[in-house]
Design a protein around this motif. Structure first.
Motif, PDB file in Angstrom:
ATOM      1  N   GLN A  97       5.922   7.943  -1.237  1.00 39.75           N
ATOM      2  CA  GLN A  97       6.472   9.102  -2.239  1.00 39.75           C
ATOM      3  C   GLN A  97       5.946  10.409  -1.965  1.00 39.75           C
ATOM      4  O   GLN A  97       5.173  10.721  -1.769  1.00 39.75           O
ATOM      5  CB  GLN A  97       6.415   8.147  -3.622  1.00 39.75           C
ATOM      6  CG  GLN A  97       7.019   8.921  -4.721  1.00 39.75           C
ATOM      7  CD  GLN A  97       7.398   8.480  -6.123  1.00 39.75           C
ATOM      8  OE1 GLN A  97       6.200   7.323  -5.895  1.00 39.75           O
ATOM      9  NE2 GLN A  97       7.730   8.355  -6.858  1.00 39.75           N
TER      10      GLN A  97
ATOM     11  N   ASP B 153       5.288  13.331  -6.486  1.00 39.44           N
ATOM     12  CA  ASP B 153       5.710  12.235  -8.437  1.00 39.44           C
ATOM     13  C   ASP B 153       7.185  12.790  -8.816  1.00 39.44           C
ATOM     14  O   ASP B 153       7.674  11.181  -8.601  1.00 39.44           O
ATOM     15  CB  ASP B 153       5.720  12.917  -9.117  1.00 39.44           C
ATOM     16  CG  ASP B 153       4.189  12.092 -10.163  1.00 39.44           C
ATOM     17  OD1 ASP B 153       3.370  11.000  -9.484  1.00 39.44           O
ATOM     18  OD2 ASP B 153       2.700  12.996 -10.261  1.00 39.44           O
ATOM     19  N   ASP B 154       7.976  13.441  -8.296  1.00 34.24           N
ATOM     20  CA  ASP B 154       9.603  13.699  -9.189  1.00 34.24           C
ATOM     21  C   ASP B 154      10.250  12.756  -8.175  1.00 34.24           C
ATOM     22  O   ASP B 154      11.714  13.321  -8.438  1.00 34.24           O
ATOM     23  CB  ASP B 154       9.705  14.958  -9.401  1.00 34.24           C
ATOM     24  CG  ASP B 154       9.306  15.900  -8.298  1.00 34.24           C
ATOM     25  OD1 ASP B 154       9.028  15.812  -6.973  1.00 34.24           O
ATOM     26  OD2 ASP B 154       9.474  17.213  -8.623  1.00 34.24           O
ATOM     27  N   THR B 155       9.417  12.439  -7.089  1.00 33.75           N
ATOM     28  CA  THR B 155      10.971  11.713  -5.847  1.00 33.75           C
ATOM     29  C   THR B 155      11.056  10.135  -6.306  1.00 33.75           C
ATOM     30  O   THR B 155      10.478  10.030  -6.370  1.00 33.75           O
ATOM     31  CB  THR B 155       9.887  11.446  -4.704  1.00 33.75           C
ATOM     32  OG1 THR B 155       9.441  12.566  -4.196  1.00 33.75           O
ATOM     33  CG2 THR B 155      11.724  10.905  -3.375  1.00 33.75           C
ATOM     34  N   PRO B 156      12.932  10.356  -6.869  1.00 38.94           N
ATOM     35  CA  PRO B 156      13.143   8.927  -6.651  1.00 38.94           C
ATOM     36  C   PRO B 156      13.127   7.536  -6.380  1.00 38.94           C
ATOM     37  O   PRO B 156      12.374   8.008  -5.106  1.00 38.94           O
ATOM     38  CB  PRO B 156      14.847   9.379  -6.916  1.00 38.94           C
ATOM     39  CG  PRO B 156      14.630  10.407  -7.150  1.00 38.94           C
ATOM     40  CD  PRO B 156      13.632  11.494  -6.221  1.00 38.94           C
TER      41      PRO B 156
END
Length: 130
Positions: A58, A61-64
């Motif tokens: 990833q 952190d905010d990557t689904p």
């Protein structure tokens, strides 16, 4: 969820860690990496019976999770019969997540005993050349 840094893994020493994974659930170990060229390696076993394992990458952190890059596809491991070893080379900074998946097991919780290590590449600078 146990977020770890490279430094924390380097301080693991030789000891094993333990995860308890209830039936029909999964556990993840995200490892935040800031430097390229490292090798993250793992050894694990499960008790009782098998566990499924995967590694995803990833960028942030905010990557689904469904948009993460799958480095090792979800694989059912007979880690109750043999120790599973593996490694992944860090090509980009980001979060490398180990996934221990017990969602296929409707009634049996599992314990996973694991050890992680991080190796920095040995860079030869030619200083011992006569």
């Amino acid at each position: 969820k146990l977020p770890l840094t490279v430094e924390e893994i380097m301080n693991f020493g030789e000891s094993n860690r333990e995860l308890f994974i209830k039936s029909s659930t999964y556990s993840i170990i995200p490892i935040t990496v800031t430097e390229m060229g490292l090798t993250i390696s793992w050894i694990f076993s499960s008790d009782p019976k098998s566990i499924s394992f995967s590694v995803v990458y990833q960028e942030a952190d905010d990557t689904p999770l469904d948009q993460c890059k799958v480095l090792i596809p979800m694989t059912r491991c007979n880690s109750h019969k043999e120790t599973i070893r593996g490694q992944v080379k860090v090509r980009n900074a980001g979060i490398y997540t180990l996934i221990f998946d017990n969602t296929f097991s409707r009634f049996i919780s599992k314990r996973v005993f694991y050890h992680l290590a991080v190796e920095r590449p040995v860079i030869y600078d030619g200083s011992d050349f006569p």
